[in-house]
Design a protein around this motif. Structure first.
Motif, PDB file in Angstrom:
ATOM      1  N   THR A  48       0.828  -1.209   0.000  1.00  0.00           N
ATOM      2  CA  THR A  48       0.000   0.000   0.000  1.00  0.00           C
ATOM      3  C   THR A  48       0.865   1.264   0.000  1.00  0.00           C
ATOM      4  O   THR A  48       0.471   2.276  -0.582  1.00  0.00           O
ATOM      5  N   ASN A  51       1.993   1.849  -3.611  1.00  0.00           N
ATOM      6  CA  ASN A  51       0.896   2.380  -4.409  1.00  0.00           C
ATOM      7  C   ASN A  51       0.545   3.807  -3.976  1.00  0.00           C
ATOM      8  O   ASN A  51       0.180   4.646  -4.806  1.00  0.00           O
ATOM      9  N   ILE A 131      -2.958  -4.636  -7.314  1.00  0.00           N
ATOM     10  CA  ILE A 131      -3.166  -3.183  -7.370  1.00  0.00           C
ATOM     11  C   ILE A 131      -3.084  -2.690  -8.809  1.00  0.00           C
ATOM     12  O   ILE A 131      -3.895  -1.872  -9.251  1.00  0.00           O
ATOM     13  N   SER A 135      -5.942  -0.561 -11.090  1.00  0.00           N
ATOM     14  CA  SER A 135      -5.549   0.850 -11.028  1.00  0.00           C
ATOM     15  C   SER A 135      -6.386   1.737 -11.946  1.00  0.00           C
ATOM     16  O   SER A 135      -6.689   2.888 -11.597  1.00  0.00           O
ATOM     17  N   THR A 190      -9.032  -4.703  -2.599  1.00  0.00           N
ATOM     18  CA  THR A 190      -8.810  -3.841  -3.763  1.00  0.00           C
ATOM     19  C   THR A 190     -10.068  -3.725  -4.616  1.00  0.00           C
ATOM     20  O   THR A 190     -10.356  -2.658  -5.176  1.00  0.00           O
TER      21      THR A 190
END
Length: 511
Positions: A48, A51, A131, A135, A190
């Motif tokens: 995390t 990201n 992720i 996105s 997610t």
């Protein structure tokens, strides 16, 4: 009336969403930490953090788009809003592709970067792939959020995020009930985050905030927003880098990256909550400070800054001192007594947060003034110094190195603000500014000493260990608040006159 309802509903739902998020964080960290273990939970934190740093790619567009969408709506330029919004979708799709490429590259070639085992990196790789996969959905939702906020529908966005938080909470219990693996949990988490796109897009189309969901390329119109946003980006770049780089640096330079980052995530919850609540002042002060700059009335400006520095410092003390007093109790109740050794770093972090929040009114005036070149340079220098300090002391102090680095960042910024901006740009008295901050803090320290002494008479040990810690925290907080209230009024930092609370500065002006 509608305007008042907008502010009230926005404040209510925004506050509720923050409270729910805080409760989720308080519940999820010890549960996931106990279920997955310290090292595996640290994998989530590293993923995390990586990201989170990618959100710099926004380039300040979130602030810029809301500003211009609001302005154009007031001017009746709906066609321009639609063209720029659809181009904004294209912009965020391009950003998502860059985000995706960066995460995939890190997942494929990044094993040597992190201080984790091969098995831990394989899990981290899967999290980064997840992720990257979602996105585009996450970035695309940003445009619709901007349209809704500009249309004064922040309450709706907060309501949707409250529902999202409830689903994230339910997912925690599904993990414990169904024994989901770390990767499966992160996948569904997610998905929940990415699903914001659906209600946001539907609401925008239903309310005709955008004429089509199809991406467009009206770059000439879009350039107006982008140019303004880049000036905001220059300032936020180093602020976000200083924040997002801390766990990444810990994962690279500390002796055990995953466990150290896990410790960082444990103690950051409380300072984040304090900053999140204190940070709401920035949005409140900026319109007022912009008005003061436009009127160029130095007396009104000084009155605003000195008064609100007092009030903000009082609120900051109320937010910070209970956790300083009860740091060990709150950590023990939160994740267990075995993590009590982190309390010293938590206290230092909260003290720095207290110093940071008190300067919010003056910082809003600096931004309204527009002379941010020195501020950007200061943020850049202090950011790099904090990163270097974090890296150098990671082996020796572990998670404490991030706190020491953060302290350096705050001290440098405050020194420049006080001795350059406050004195020469805003023409404020440094003595008055310091006194407006220190007066509430002195009351807080006196209350700390008194409540520390009397807290020994209110120690709970009749229930289960965690309940005892919570009760001791509540008792200590109650004592501190009681003594602080007495000190604030006894020392006349604030007083009640004509059924109104006024500061000592305002009282001196009137008399």
């Amino acid at each position: 009336m509608l305007k008042n309802n907008y502010y009230f509903s926005s404040f209510f739902w925004s506050t509720l969403q923050k409270i729910l998020n805080a409760i989720l964080g308080f519940i999820s960290v010890p549960l996931l930490l106990g279920y997955y273990g310290k090292a595996e939970y640290g994998i989530l934190a590293i993923a995390t953090a990586c990201n989170g740093y990618m959100h710099l790619l926004d380039l300040g567009m979130n602030t810029g788009a809301i500003k211009f969408f609001s302005q154009w709506k007031a001017e009746g330029k709906q066609d321009l809003i639609c063209r720029v919004a659809r181009t904004n979708i294209t912009f965020y799709i391009l950003i998502a592709c860059v985000n995706m490429f960066g995460l995939v590259a890190l997942a494929v070639w990044g094993e040597s970067i992190f201080s984790v085992t091969h098995e831990q990196f394989l899990q981290l790789r899967m999290c980064l792939f997840i992720i990257a996969l979602f996105s585009i959905f996450s970035w695309a939702a940003t445009t619709f959020n901007q349209l809704l906020v500009a249309d004064k529908q922040m309450a709706y966005t907060m309501q949707v995020q409250c529902v999202q938080t409830i689903f994230k909470t339910l997912l925690i219990f599904v993990v414990l009930w169904a024994h989901l693996s770390l990767t499966v949990y992160f996948f569904w988490l997610t998905v929940i985050l990415a699903l914001l796109l659906i209600p946001y897009a539907i609401k925008c189309r239903r309310d005709n905030l955008i004429d089509s969901l199809k991406p467009a390329a009206y770059w000439k119109d879009f350039r107006i927003v982008l140019s303004f946003s880049l000036s905001i980006f220059a300032l936020s770049l180093f602020q976000m880098t200083a924040t997002q780089s801390r766990p990444i640096i810990l994962s690279i330079f500390s002796a055990n990256g995953a466990e150290t980052v896990s410790e960082y995530r444990i103690i950051e919850v409380i300072p984040q909550l304090i900053i999140m609540i204190g940070g709401t002042f920035s949005g409140i002060f900026l319109p007022k400070t912009s008005e003061l700059i436009a009127k160029a009335n130095q007396k009104d400006t000084e009155s605003f800054i000195y008064n609100w520095t007092i009030y903000t410092s009082i609120i900051a003390c109320v937010l910070c001192f209970p956790f300083i007093l009860n740091s060990q109790n709150i950590l023990s109740a939160y994740v267990g007594a075995e993590y009590g050794y982190l309390s010293i770093w938590l206290v230092i972090w909260i003290i720095c947060t207290l110093a940071q929040i008190h300067s919010t009114p003056a910082n809003a005036l600096i931004l309204a003034f527009g002379k941010v070149k020195i501020l950007v340079l200061t943020s850049a220098i202090s950011c790099f110094i904090s990163m270097i300090v974090n890296a150098l002391f990671s082996q020796k102090y572990g998670v404490g190195s991030a706190i020491v680095g953060y302290s350096c960042y705050i001290i440098i910024v405050l020194v420049v603000n006080y001795f350059f901006y406050y004195r020469y740009v805003l023409c404020l008295s440094l003595v008055k500014m310091l006194f407006c901050f220190l007066a509430p803090c002195i009351c807080g320290i006196l209350s700390f000493m008194l409540s520390s002494y009397f807290a020994d008479f209110f120690i709970f040990d009749s229930y289960s260990t965690r309940i005892n810690y919570i009760l001791n925290f509540c008792a200590g907080t109650f004592l501190w608040l009681m003594f602080f209230t007495v000190c604030i009024f006894s020392l006349r930092v604030i007083r009640i006159k004509n059924h109104k609370i006024i500061s000592f500065y305002e009282y001196q002006k009137r008399n």
